[in-house]
Structures are given as structure tokens and as C-alpha cells.
Scaffold this motif. Structure first.
Motif, PDB file in Angstrom:
ATOM      1  N   LEU A 199       0.375  -1.396   0.217  1.00  0.00           N
ATOM      2  CA  LEU A 199       0.433   0.013   0.044  1.00  0.00           C
ATOM      3  C   LEU A 199       0.156   1.205   0.474  1.00  0.00           C
ATOM      4  N   GLU A 200      -0.168   2.179  -0.358  1.00  0.00           N
ATOM      5  CA  GLU A 200       1.267   3.503  -0.850  1.00  0.00           C
ATOM      6  C   GLU A 200       1.004   4.649   0.137  1.00  0.00           C
ATOM      7  N   ALA A 201       1.638   5.304   1.451  1.00  0.00           N
ATOM      8  CA  ALA A 201       2.233   5.680   2.394  1.00  0.00           C
ATOM      9  C   ALA A 201       3.424   6.524   2.473  1.00  0.00           C
ATOM     10  N   PRO A 202       2.615   8.204   2.407  1.00  0.00           N
ATOM     11  CA  PRO A 202       3.840   9.256   2.644  1.00  0.00           C
ATOM     12  C   PRO A 202       4.727   9.235   3.793  1.00  0.00           C
ATOM     13  N   ASP A 203       6.034   9.597   2.744  1.00  0.00           N
ATOM     14  CA  ASP A 203       6.789   9.405   4.094  1.00  0.00           C
ATOM     15  C   ASP A 203       7.036   9.822   5.421  1.00  0.00           C
ATOM     16  N   THR A 204       6.129  11.195   5.722  1.00  0.00           N
ATOM     17  CA  THR A 204       6.025  12.105   6.386  1.00  0.00           C
ATOM     18  C   THR A 204       4.601  11.972   6.571  1.00  0.00           C
ATOM     19  N   LEU A 205       4.494  13.008   7.656  1.00  0.00           N
ATOM     20  CA  LEU A 205       2.947  12.797   8.810  1.00  0.00           C
ATOM     21  C   LEU A 205       2.213  14.191   8.020  1.00  0.00           C
ATOM     22  N   HIS A 206       1.225  14.967   7.553  1.00  0.00           N
ATOM     23  CA  HIS A 206       0.990  16.496   7.305  1.00  0.00           C
ATOM     24  C   HIS A 206       0.262  17.298   8.083  1.00  0.00           C
ATOM     25  N   ARG A 207       0.483  18.185   8.522  1.00  0.00           N
ATOM     26  CA  ARG A 207       0.416  19.307   9.729  1.00  0.00           C
ATOM     27  C   ARG A 207      -0.485  20.366   8.776  1.00  0.00           C
ATOM     28  N   GLY A 208      -1.771  20.091   8.777  1.00  0.00           N
ATOM     29  CA  GLY A 208      -2.656  21.053   7.842  1.00  0.00           C
ATOM     30  C   GLY A 208      -3.530  21.149   8.807  1.00  0.00           C
ATOM     31  N   PRO A 209      -4.256  22.104   7.806  1.00  0.00           N
ATOM     32  CA  PRO A 209      -5.608  22.254   9.225  1.00  0.00           C
ATOM     33  C   PRO A 209      -6.732  21.053   8.628  1.00  0.00           C
ATOM     34  N   ARG A 210      -6.967  20.529  10.087  1.00  0.00           N
ATOM     35  CA  ARG A 210      -7.499  18.927  10.668  1.00  0.00           C
ATOM     36  C   ARG A 210      -8.487  18.962   9.943  1.00  0.00           C
ATOM     37  N   TRP A 211      -9.773  20.145  10.069  1.00  0.00           N
ATOM     38  CA  TRP A 211     -10.779  19.775   8.563  1.00  0.00           C
ATOM     39  C   TRP A 211     -10.224  19.209   6.790  1.00  0.00           C
ATOM     40  N   ASN A 212      -9.511  19.708   6.651  1.00  0.00           N
ATOM     41  CA  ASN A 212      -8.726  19.635   5.248  1.00  0.00           C
ATOM     42  C   ASN A 212      -8.562  18.464   4.813  1.00  0.00           C
ATOM     43  N   ASP A 213      -8.127  17.912   5.694  1.00  0.00           N
ATOM     44  CA  ASP A 213      -6.876  16.258   5.520  1.00  0.00           C
ATOM     45  C   ASP A 213      -8.430  15.766   5.985  1.00  0.00           C
ATOM     46  N   TRP A 214      -8.937  15.562   7.214  1.00  0.00           N
ATOM     47  CA  TRP A 214     -10.414  14.758   7.278  1.00  0.00           C
ATOM     48  C   TRP A 214     -10.880  14.431   6.223  1.00  0.00           C
ATOM     49  N   ARG A 215     -11.426  15.656   5.315  1.00  0.00           N
ATOM     50  CA  ARG A 215     -12.471  15.689   3.971  1.00  0.00           C
ATOM     51  C   ARG A 215     -11.334  14.912   2.263  1.00  0.00           C
ATOM     52  N   ALA A 216     -10.203  15.070   3.035  1.00  0.00           N
ATOM     53  CA  ALA A 216      -9.824  14.853   1.583  1.00  0.00           C
ATOM     54  C   ALA A 216      -9.806  13.113   0.564  1.00  0.00           C
ATOM     55  N   PRO A 217      -9.803  13.082  -0.410  1.00  0.00           N
ATOM     56  CA  PRO A 217     -10.166  11.763  -0.834  1.00  0.00           C
ATOM     57  C   PRO A 217      -8.826  11.491  -0.978  1.00  0.00           C
ATOM     58  N   ASP A 218      -7.133  11.998  -0.379  1.00  0.00           N
ATOM     59  CA  ASP A 218      -6.602  10.899  -0.221  1.00  0.00           C
ATOM     60  C   ASP A 218      -5.706  10.646   0.881  1.00  0.00           C
ATOM     61  N   VAL A 219      -6.691  10.778   1.931  1.00  0.00           N
ATOM     62  CA  VAL A 219      -5.936  10.855   2.996  1.00  0.00           C
ATOM     63  C   VAL A 219      -6.188   9.755   3.083  1.00  0.00           C
ATOM     64  N   ILE A 220      -4.965   8.706   4.009  1.00  0.00           N
ATOM     65  CA  ILE A 220      -5.025   6.651   3.800  1.00  0.00           C
ATOM     66  C   ILE A 220      -4.973   6.735   5.875  1.00  0.00           C
ATOM     67  N   LEU A 221      -4.417   7.842   6.727  1.00  0.00           N
ATOM     68  CA  LEU A 221      -4.821   6.941   7.573  1.00  0.00           C
ATOM     69  C   LEU A 221      -4.417   8.920   8.961  1.00  0.00           C
ATOM     70  N   SER A 222      -6.082   8.911   9.592  1.00  0.00           N
ATOM     71  CA  SER A 222      -5.612  10.382   9.917  1.00  0.00           C
ATOM     72  C   SER A 222      -6.892   9.993  11.952  1.00  0.00           C
ATOM     73  N   GLN A 223      -6.574  10.778  12.828  1.00  0.00           N
ATOM     74  CA  GLN A 223      -6.749  11.221  13.761  1.00  0.00           C
ATOM     75  C   GLN A 223      -7.705  11.515  14.193  1.00  0.00           C
ATOM     76  N   THR A 224      -9.296  11.692  13.643  1.00  0.00           N
ATOM     77  CA  THR A 224     -10.597  12.652  14.443  1.00  0.00           C
ATOM     78  C   THR A 224     -11.223  12.500  15.673  1.00  0.00           C
ATOM     79  N   CYS A 225     -12.163  13.238  16.096  1.00  0.00           N
ATOM     80  CA  CYS A 225     -13.258  13.101  17.156  1.00  0.00           C
ATOM     81  C   CYS A 225     -14.369  12.499  17.081  1.00  0.00           C
TER      82      CYS A 225
END
Length: 249
Positions: free
Chosen positions: A33-59
């Protein structure tokens, strides 16, 4: 492709978080499986909704109110909180150390909240109050749990609900702030902060990679992050939590 673990990404534990992600990443790649080298640290709502998010933690609050139809649950990290089912958490209701009274004396006072989209900071105290026929009607939005704790300690607000994992981090890394506060009550446990992935991804493979990474995490990093396990909590358990109305000021 995006991966992010933003919910407890304090500077004090960021190196451990990055090492945890590196273990997850390598196990994902070992599965092809593809996985990025490092974690992205941007606006959380943008990342949660991103169609290419492989893994995130939300509330749990944004998951049940906005995300559950658009993402898939991977699992829920268990932080080993006392007297709490695995994968669940609660909030500590805190006031200034020199403030008198118990939690029921604070309904007419100012509640500091990290945001109206927070389960632990907003929904949990309001649901706790509602169970006793009360509500917190005066709110100060601070943007973060640590800022809420500081607002109470400095007298800008009277009470705050700090999620138990954050409270543990505060006690470890900001003891001068934590000792200016006292816990007067604890909210009922609810499902903890879930790991999610975009709708097109395989949550089973992701969960397996996270568990393998947890098994490979060294004890120092495990202690720093407070992680015990990854458990499966059904979506229905998140959706069953009451969402309080947003009213007051």
C-alpha cells in the motif's frame, strides 16, 4: 496522499508521534500500500475530508456530525484510562484550585471550550449537565484544551472540560499549569478519538498495520504517547452519543 495524527500532536511528544507513523508507514508499504513519508500537519478539517487521506485521527463529534458518511473507521486507539472501557475516554471538569464549591455550582459561570466541534470540550460537559437537568449557557471559545485550562487558571473562565489524555499530558509536560487547577468531576466515558481513512481505502489492512506498528513501538515512545492498543468500536456507538444544541454565549 495524506496521513495525519493531529489530535495529541504536542511538541513535547512529536518525535514519538513521527516514529509511530514511520512504523505504520513501513508496515503499509510491506502490504503493498502507498503511504507518505511523513505526517501532514495542516488544517484538520481539510485533511479529514481529503479524498486521498490514508490515515488520520479525528474526534467523535465531527465523526458523527459531518464525517461518518464520507470516511471509514479504522479503529480506536486505547490510551489505558482508568475505570474506562478500552478505546473510551472522558473529560475532567476542572476549576481553579482555590475556587470553592462542586461542579454543580458552576452552571451559571463561564465554560471555556476548545470549540463547538469538540466531544470532550463541548459535548461532554453539556451532556453531563443535561443529565442533571442543567446546561452551561456562557462559553469562552479558546481553540485548544491547553488554552481552556490556561483561561480557567488565569480567571478568564470558571470551568473547562479537558479530555483525560490531554489532562495526563498537561500533568506531565505543564505541571505548573495543571497544579493551578483541580478536578471537580468526570464526565461519563464515550468512544474515543477514532482513526479514519478515505472511503475508497481498506480499513482492515490499515488496522492491521497500526496494530503491527503498536507492537513494534519501543516502550519509551509507547509511554510518551500513552498508547495501549487499537480496538474496534462500531460506528453506531459514535452516532448514539447525544449532540447538544449550540446556544448561549
Amino acid at each position: 496522499m495524506i496521513a495525519c495524527l493531529p489530535m495529541y500532536d504536542w511538541d513535547e511528544v512529536r518525535p514519538a508521534t513521527d516514529r509511530f507513523w514511520a512504523l505504520i508507514r513501513d508496515r503499509l508499504r510491506a502490504r503493498g500500500l502507498e503511504a507518505p513519508d511523513t505526517l501532514h500537519r495542516g488544517p484538520r478539517w481539510n485533511d479529514w475530508r481529503a479524498p486521498d487521506v490514508i490515515l488520520s485521527q479525528t474526534c467523535g463529534f465531527p465523526y458523527r456530525t459531518a464525517l461518518h458518511d464520507h470516511v471509514r473507521l479504522v479503529g480506536t486507539p486505547d490510551y489505558g484510562l482508568p475505570d474506562t472501557p478500552p478505546g473510551h475516554y472522558y473529560s475532567e471538569l476542572v476549576v481553579r484550585r482555590d475556587a470553592g464549591g462542586d461542579w454543580g455550582d458552576f452552571f451559571g459561570k463561564v465554560l471555556a471550550i476548545n470549540g463547538y466541534d469538540s466531544q470532550s470540550g463541548w459535548a461532554a460537559p453539556q451532556n453531563h449537565a443535561a443529565a442533571h437537568g442543567e446546561t452551561f449557557t456562557h462559553h469562552l471559545v479558546t481553540g485548544a484544551h491547553r488554552a481552556s485550562a490556561l483561561a480557567v487558571a488565569d480567571g478568564q473562565a470558571d470551568i473547562a472540560a479537558i479530555d483525560a489524555v490531554t489532562w495526563r499530558l498537561l500533568a506531565q509536560h505543564q505541571p505548573d499549569l495543571a497544579t493551578r487547577l483541580r478536578v471537580i468531576a468526570r464526565t461519563d466515558p464515550t468512544p474515543g478519538l477514532p482513526l479514519i481513512t478515505a472511503a475508497g481505502n481498506d480499513p482492515v489492512a490499515l488496522a492491521g498495520s497500526v496494530r503491527a506498528a503498536l507492537a513494534g513501538l519501543d516502550e519509551q515512545d509507547r509511554m510518551a504517547l500513552g498508547l495501549r492498543d487499537l480496538v474496534q468500536i462500531p460506528a453506531a456507538a459514535y452516532l448514539a452519543v447525544r449532540t447538544p444544541p449550540h446556544s448561549g454565549a
